[in-house]
Enzyme design. Structure first.
Site, PDB file in Angstrom:
ATOM      1  N   ASP A 218       0.838  -1.192   0.000  1.00 26.66           N
ATOM      2  CA  ASP A 218       0.000   0.000   0.000  1.00 26.66           C
ATOM      3  C   ASP A 218       0.876   1.247   0.000  1.00 26.66           C
ATOM      4  O   ASP A 218       1.936   1.283   0.627  1.00 26.66           O
ATOM      5  CB  ASP A 218      -0.897  -0.006   1.244  1.00 26.66           C
TER       6      ASP A 218
ATOM      7  N   HIS B 166       3.452   2.867  -9.030  1.00 26.98           N
ATOM      8  CA  HIS B 166       3.307   1.428  -9.274  1.00 26.98           C
ATOM      9  C   HIS B 166       4.585   0.849  -9.896  1.00 26.98           C
ATOM     10  O   HIS B 166       4.967  -0.281  -9.583  1.00 26.98           O
ATOM     11  CB  HIS B 166       2.116   1.168 -10.187  1.00 26.98           C
TER      12      HIS B 166
ATOM     13  N   LEU C 175      12.735 -19.610  -2.571  1.00 24.45           N
ATOM     14  CA  LEU C 175      11.580 -18.885  -2.056  1.00 24.45           C
ATOM     15  C   LEU C 175      10.308 -19.289  -2.794  1.00 24.45           C
ATOM     16  O   LEU C 175      10.282 -19.349  -4.021  1.00 24.45           O
ATOM     17  CB  LEU C 175      11.802 -17.377  -2.222  1.00 24.45           C
TER      18      LEU C 175
END
Length: 236
Positions: free
Chosen positions: A12, A29, A123
């Site tokens: 956010d 973004h 990961l």
């Protein structure tokens, strides 16, 4: 050290970051996408095995068309370049959410990425795209209802394991730590089922400014929590 096995992050603050710098929201973004790439590396180096990010919610379709287009193009770019990156870093990538609403080329890229990285052992990176916790539960319940209607399952046979098996995160451990950036203190329909016992960490730092040091602060806060899962801890 007590490192969380699975960390989920609500990204956010991209728009506010851009506004503070006099830039269009789309610039936020773009910078946020770069932060994602770095945090993946930092998280794994820290000992985190699973990382799930909230990239695009079911509600995000209501944003201006130009912003939605930018986000979709960023996802296309990420998918295009991520196979090579994921293979280099031995990363297993999975997209959760309702992919049926995405453009066909994006669906194809996602399928290819998941297929080519599924056996990687580094990961485990999950990207939530067109994801909503309530929608995820609705889809899971619909499947179970269809099985009951077909006579292949009895209503009393539905338990937590059977519900979890039809969630987008089936096979993944639940998050130990949920981080939200930008100062907002809500989970915004993200992993409603899976975060039932997750520790919550809120930081005022905007996502594009979130870095290894900020992740370390979140992990340090997690390490101070009393992880009892609702059980009474015996006095020493």
């Amino acid at each position: 050290m007590n490192i969380p096995n699975h960390v989920a992050i609500i990204l956010d603050g991209n728009g506010r970051w851009a506004k503070a710098k006099g830039l269009p929201r789309t610039a936020g973004h773009v910078q946020g996408a770069k932060t994602v790439e770095q945090i993946c590396e930092d998280a794994y180096n820290m000992g985190i095995n699973y990382l799930t990010i909230y990239a695009f919610s079911t509600e995000n379709w209501t944003r201006p068309d130009s912003e939605v287009t930018t986000l979709m193009n960023l996802l296309r770019s990420y998918m295009k370049n991520s196979i090579k990156r994921a293979q280099k870093n031995n990363m297993c990538v999975r997209v959760i959410g309702d992919k049926s609403r995405l453009a066909e080329d994006l669906q194809a890229s996602i399928a290819q990425l998941e297929q080519e990285t599924r056996d990687n052992t580094g990961l485990h990176f999950q990207i939530a795209i067109n994801y909503g916790g309530r929608d995820e539960l609705r889809r899971a319940v619909t499947v179970l209802a269809e099985q009951v209607a077909a006579g292949t399952m009895k209503p009393e046979e539905i338990d937590e394991d059977k519900i979890a098996a039809w969630l987008d995160t089936a096979g993944l451990p639940d998050p130990d730590l949920l981080i939200r950036t930008s100062g907002e203190q809500r989970i915004s329909n993200f992993l409603l089922w899976q975060t039932s016992y997750a520790e919550l960490y809120f930081t005022p730092v905007l996502w594009p400014d979130f870095d290894k040091n900020e992740l370390a602060k979140a992990v340090e806060a997690y390490q101070q929590r009393d992880r009892r899962y609702g059980l009474v801890k015996e006095e020493s």
